[in-house]
Design a protein around this motif. Structure first.
Motif, PDB file in Angstrom:
ATOM      1  N   PRO A  23      69.109  39.390  -3.996  1.00 28.35           N
ATOM      2  CA  PRO A  23      70.392  39.481  -3.299  1.00 28.35           C
ATOM      3  C   PRO A  23      70.415  38.551  -2.096  1.00 28.35           C
ATOM      4  O   PRO A  23      69.367  38.164  -1.582  1.00 28.35           O
ATOM      5  CB  PRO A  23      70.449  40.949  -2.858  1.00 28.35           C
ATOM      6  CG  PRO A  23      69.032  41.397  -2.837  1.00 28.35           C
ATOM      7  CD  PRO A  23      68.320  40.621  -3.894  1.00 28.35           C
ATOM      8  N   THR A  24      71.602  38.214  -1.671  1.00 29.91           N
ATOM      9  CA  THR A  24      71.739  37.320  -0.526  1.00 29.91           C
ATOM     10  C   THR A  24      71.351  38.044   0.754  1.00 29.91           C
ATOM     11  O   THR A  24      71.767  39.167   0.996  1.00 29.91           O
ATOM     12  CB  THR A  24      73.193  36.840  -0.407  1.00 29.91           C
ATOM     13  OG1 THR A  24      73.501  36.104  -1.579  1.00 29.91           O
ATOM     14  CG2 THR A  24      73.381  35.960   0.816  1.00 29.91           C
ATOM     15  N   LYS A  25      70.524  37.367   1.549  1.00 25.29           N
ATOM     16  CA  LYS A  25      70.118  37.959   2.827  1.00 25.29           C
ATOM     17  C   LYS A  25      70.945  37.367   3.966  1.00 25.29           C
ATOM     18  O   LYS A  25      71.524  38.072   4.764  1.00 25.29           O
ATOM     19  CB  LYS A  25      68.623  37.676   3.053  1.00 25.29           C
ATOM     20  CG  LYS A  25      68.072  38.300   4.302  1.00 25.29           C
ATOM     21  CD  LYS A  25      67.847  39.780   4.114  1.00 25.29           C
ATOM     22  CE  LYS A  25      67.314  40.422   5.372  1.00 25.29           C
ATOM     23  NZ  LYS A  25      67.262  41.878   5.243  1.00 25.29           N
ATOM     24  N   VAL A  26      70.935  36.048   4.004  1.00 26.93           N
ATOM     25  CA  VAL A  26      71.681  35.363   5.058  1.00 26.93           C
ATOM     26  C   VAL A  26      72.829  34.607   4.410  1.00 26.93           C
ATOM     27  O   VAL A  26      72.639  33.882   3.443  1.00 26.93           O
ATOM     28  CB  VAL A  26      70.782  34.372   5.825  1.00 26.93           C
ATOM     29  CG1 VAL A  26      71.578  33.690   6.930  1.00 26.93           C
ATOM     30  CG2 VAL A  26      69.564  35.067   6.377  1.00 26.93           C
ATOM     31  N   HIS A  27      73.978  34.800   4.977  1.00 26.45           N
ATOM     32  CA  HIS A  27      75.176  34.243   4.388  1.00 26.45           C
ATOM     33  C   HIS A  27      75.866  33.436   5.488  1.00 26.45           C
ATOM     34  O   HIS A  27      76.263  33.993   6.506  1.00 26.45           O
ATOM     35  CB  HIS A  27      76.029  35.439   3.914  1.00 26.45           C
ATOM     36  CG  HIS A  27      77.367  35.089   3.396  1.00 26.45           C
ATOM     37  ND1 HIS A  27      77.592  34.846   2.063  1.00 26.45           N
ATOM     38  CD2 HIS A  27      78.555  34.987   4.020  1.00 26.45           C
ATOM     39  CE1 HIS A  27      78.878  34.599   1.893  1.00 26.45           C
ATOM     40  NE2 HIS A  27      79.482  34.667   3.060  1.00 26.45           N
ATOM     41  N   ALA A  28      75.932  32.119   5.298  1.00 26.80           N
ATOM     42  CA  ALA A  28      76.504  31.275   6.346  1.00 26.80           C
ATOM     43  C   ALA A  28      77.743  30.592   5.809  1.00 26.80           C
ATOM     44  O   ALA A  28      77.752  30.094   4.691  1.00 26.80           O
ATOM     45  CB  ALA A  28      75.486  30.234   6.793  1.00 26.80           C
ATOM     46  N   ARG A  29      78.801  30.601   6.604  1.00 31.90           N
ATOM     47  CA  ARG A  29      80.047  29.949   6.185  1.00 31.90           C
ATOM     48  C   ARG A  29      80.545  29.035   7.278  1.00 31.90           C
ATOM     49  O   ARG A  29      80.810  29.480   8.401  1.00 31.90           O
ATOM     50  CB  ARG A  29      81.125  31.000   5.884  1.00 31.90           C
ATOM     51  CG  ARG A  29      81.009  31.655   4.514  1.00 31.90           C
ATOM     52  CD  ARG A  29      81.221  30.632   3.386  1.00 31.90           C
ATOM     53  NE  ARG A  29      80.847  31.201   2.102  1.00 31.90           N
ATOM     54  CZ  ARG A  29      79.610  31.155   1.588  1.00 31.90           C
ATOM     55  NH1 ARG A  29      78.644  30.579   2.256  1.00 31.90           N
ATOM     56  NH2 ARG A  29      79.363  31.690   0.410  1.00 31.90           N
ATOM     57  N   GLU A  30      80.699  27.765   6.912  1.00 33.62           N
ATOM     58  CA  GLU A  30      81.358  26.804   7.805  1.00 33.62           C
ATOM     59  C   GLU A  30      80.766  26.810   9.207  1.00 33.62           C
ATOM     60  O   GLU A  30      81.486  26.850  10.200  1.00 33.62           O
ATOM     61  CB  GLU A  30      82.865  27.120   7.886  1.00 33.62           C
ATOM     62  CG  GLU A  30      83.632  26.867   6.608  1.00 33.62           C
ATOM     63  CD  GLU A  30      83.631  25.389   6.234  1.00 33.62           C
ATOM     64  OE1 GLU A  30      83.766  24.550   7.151  1.00 33.62           O
ATOM     65  OE2 GLU A  30      83.467  25.077   5.046  1.00 33.62           O
TER      66      GLU A  30
END
Ligand SMILES: Nc1ncnc2c1ncn2[C@@H]1O[C@H](COP(=O)(O)OP(=O)(O)OP(=O)(O)O)[C@@H](O)[C@H]1O
Ligand SMILES: [Mg+2]
Lengths: 273, 434
Positions: A23-30
């Motif tokens: 699963p995604t742990k760190v999710h970075a957007r823009e």
């Protein structure tokens, strides 16, 4: 989950097929970062899977460290630095004003390029984190944490009989492993490593690479490295940065064997960088 | 092939060839000479500095060493007939007793020479005898010997500061006094022991009785006040400015002001102390408390600047390491930065205090140059300090004060050397490598 999104001026593959299956742990957007007037990161978006090693590569000054330091908000300590965009860890926005940055840093440990043990004893270096976070009730608990952290960092055998000696008297490689032990002593979820081996000889480097591979079981590891072989050896996912943009982000095998972007190919084949 | 060979025949000289050549060797020799010259300049500069220092200390020692001994006259006191009430020893006629004891030294002289006889020993004789009896009441009704400091003139005569062969009207002692002195000397009544009074007595009009104890206590109180005020405030200000203050126009202005304060002449701080502490708050004149507060104003910028430099010198990696394991900013500073900066801060503080110890002008303005004959018994009682005592003595006409001034300067320098030695010792003790 093969969704490629393009951003102004940069083509970023957020996550190619994720070999880790985690699963995604760190999710970075823009994510954008400015140092004063100067922009250092341009809209970086990526999903970093849990319990895996993610490597950041790219030429010097491309913003790898800057992005890494966004993840534990170490950039807050630089007055002129301002961060935009959104980063979540386990769905929690880490730039939320209500979030306690000190707790965040306890959850997201960091190992720096230059070994930076505290000028105290080996024992106190490891014990410091657990002590300030109140993780221990008794001296024997603390002894246990110190021992297990040193064991996991592969340092126990070398230092078990001189825990009270100053940490600054150790070799560079030992110091760096001590810093890793210090980071894992507070049981973080994520460990950020900024070129952890750049000051070390090949043997110490091999030590630490093995260690990283073992630590993956319990921690999410993000490592910045200039050593492409090292990235290929230790990581499952690799992100290639160039001039503040994330050019390519995919699983390590793909990045090294089948890069989608010509710039990535040029970089890993040594044509620039 | 021939092309290559011709290219090889006139190659640019390699650095090795360059250095081996005649010209290269000359350049090397010139560089050696320049090095040697440079070293020589340094050595000359140090020699000049040491020479000046040696002259200074040499002058002080040569003019001041005589003050470290004091001519004493052994006087026999007869209290068999004296009227002394054991319950009130103080009230007895000590002046008369002392006069009697002194006159008994010279049984051959007529009563008309009483004044000449009295001038042989210090005018403090009655008090010295009184204090001895008060210390030991068993002396009442007995005959005993006591050492009394000789008068300043006789002291000078004994120490060779007065030329016996010069014309009588050019010297401060008469032929008759010289004769009396020689007589006492022949009787073995003259001795020249270490001058303990210099360190145990307070100021006096008579050089043979004057000491530095009052000034030492005054300076100690003033420095204690200075330390208690300037150290915590200075360190707190330095930590705030260096670690926590936002970098904006305000803090920049504060910084500039602090740096400027360090360069303000000390007399200005004295004026400030006079205007604020004495005139506005109505605090007592000449009090070590006020002196210490004034000195604290002066010392604070020094401490702040030294402490900030010490904090700056702590490598940022230590700070980051602490933040990286989840220490708060304050914890990182208190647990890691401060211990590393402490030696530098302490050194800066001690050097600031050493400066304050030697500072005269601000203390003059708040009246710490008063004539005070007892050591202060509290921070509020009037007192002098070492530098102002030197100032007072340097201004006094009596011969005895000339040597005492130099001796007092030596004592002050001794304290300064001690403080700096402590600073060095602290630094080497506490300094840790990282
Ligand atoms: N504290 C700072 N103040 C101003 N600019 C900075 C600061 N730190 C980094 N930068 C700028 O941000 C850009 C990215 O720097 P960063 O340190 O992230 O690069 P990097 O990829 O880690 O490089 P390297 O591989 O050399 O470590 C660079 O242009 C750099 O000049
Ligand atoms: Mg970097």
């Amino acid at each position: 989950m093969n969704e490629a999104t393009s951003h102004a001026g940069s083509v970023s593959v957020q996550h190619a097929h994720d070999v880790t299956g985690m699963p995604t742990k760190v999710h970075a957007r823009e994510v954008t970062v400015h140092y004063g007037e100067k922009q250092a990161l341009f809209g970086v978006s990526m999903d970093i899977p849990a319990n895996s090693v993610t490597a950041f590569i790219g030429p010097s000054g491309c913003g790898k460290s800057t992005f890494l330091r966004c993840i534990n908000r170490m950039n807050d300590t630089i007055d002129i630095c301002s961060v935009g965009g959104r980063i979540t860890i386990d769905e929690q926005d880490i730039y939320d004003p209500s979030l306690d940055v000190v707790q965040l840093r306890a959850r997201v440990g960091m190992v720096f390029q230059k070994p930076n043990p505290f000028p105290k004893s080996i024992y106190d270096n490891i014990a410091y984190g657990p002590r300030i976070h109140g993780l221990v009730r008794s001296k024997s608990d603390l002894d246990g944490i110190v021992e297990s952290s040193l064991k996991r960092a592969g340092l126990w055998k070398e230092v078990s009989d001189r825990l009270s000696e100053p940490a600054t008297g150790m070799s560079g490689g030992q110091q760096q492993r001590l810093c890793i032990a210090r980071a894992i002593a507070v049981s973080p979820e994520i460990i950020l490593m900024d070129e952890p081996c750049s000051a070390l000889d090949p043997i110490s480097t091999a030590h630490i690479e093995e260690l990283i591979d073992e630590l993956r079981e319990n921690f999410t590891i993000i490592i910045v490295t200039h050593n492409l072989q090292q990235a290929a050896r230790v990581s499952q996912m690799t992100g290639f940065f160039h001039l503040g943009k994330l050019i390519e982000y995919a699983d390590t095998g793909d990045v090294f064997q089948n890069p989608q972007h010509s710039m990535t190919e040029d970089y890993i084949t040594g044509r620039f960088g | 092939m021939s092309e290559i060979e011709s290219a090889m025949s006139t190659p640019p000289r390699t650095i090795g060839q360059e250095l081996m050549s005649e010209e290269g060797a000359r350049r090397v020799r010139r560089r050696y000479r320049a090095d040697a010259r440079f070293r020589a300049y340094g050595i000359i500069a140090i020699c000049i500095a040491l020479g000046v220092l040696a002259i200074l200390v040499g002058t002080l020692v040569s003019s001041g060493y005589t003050a470290f001994v004091q001519t004493q006259v052994r006087v026999t006191v007869d209290l068999r007939d004296a009227d002394i009430d054991p319950a009130d020893v103080r009230a007895a006629n000590w002046r008369g007793i002392a006069t009697g004891a002194i006159e008994s030294l010279f049984p051959d002289l007529p009563q008309s020479d009483a004044r000449v006889m009295r001038d042989m020993v210090s005018q403090g004789a009655p008090f010295i005898i009184r204090d001895a009896v008060m210390d030991d009441p068993a002396l009442i009704g007995t005959v005993f010997d006591i050492e009394i400091p000789a008068s300043d003139r006789i002291d000078q005569l004994n120490k060779g500061a007065i030329d016996r062969d010069s014309p009588a009207d050019h010297r401060v002692v008469t032929d008759q006094q010289i004769g009396l002195f020689d007589q006492l000397e022949a009787e073995g009544r003259i001795s020249t022991p270490f001058n303990t009074a210099l360190f145990t007595a307070a100021d006096s009009r008579f050089p043979e009785l004057a000491g530095l104890w009052g000034a030492i206590v005054g300076s100690f109180y003033a420095l204690a006040v200075c330390l208690v005020l300037a150290f915590p405030i200075g360190i707190a200000a330095a930590i705030y400015l260096e670690e926590f203050a936002p970098k904006n126009r305000w803090t920049e202005m504060i910084e500039i002001n602090i740096n400027n304060l360090a360069a303000v002449p000390s007399v200005v701080f004295g004026l400030l102390g006079l205007a604020v502490f004495l005139n506005v708050f109505g605090m007592p004149r000449s009090a070590p408390l006020v002196g210490g507060m004034t000195l604290a104003l002066m010392t604070m910028p020094t401490i702040i600047i030294a402490s900030r430099a010490a904090l700056k010198a702590v490598p940022p990696s230590i700070r980051e390491g602490a933040l990286g394991v989840g220490a708060s900013h304050q914890q990182a500073v208190l647990h890691h930065v401060l211990p590393l900066a402490m030696p530098g801060m302490l050194t800066g503080t001690i050097i600031g205090l050493a400066q304050a110890l030697g500072e005269t002008a601000p203390l003059l303005l708040i009246g710490m140059n008063a004539f005070i004959t007892a050591a202060p018994d509290s921070m509020l009682s009037p007192s002098t300090a070492l530098p102002t005592q030197i100032y007072i003595w340097a201004d006094s006409p009596e011969r005895g004060f000339v040597a005492r001034t130099s001796a007092a300067i030596l004592v002050l320098l001794g304290f300064l050397v001690c403080m700096n030695a402590i600073a060095i010792w602290l630094r080497s003790r506490l300094e840790r490598r990282w």
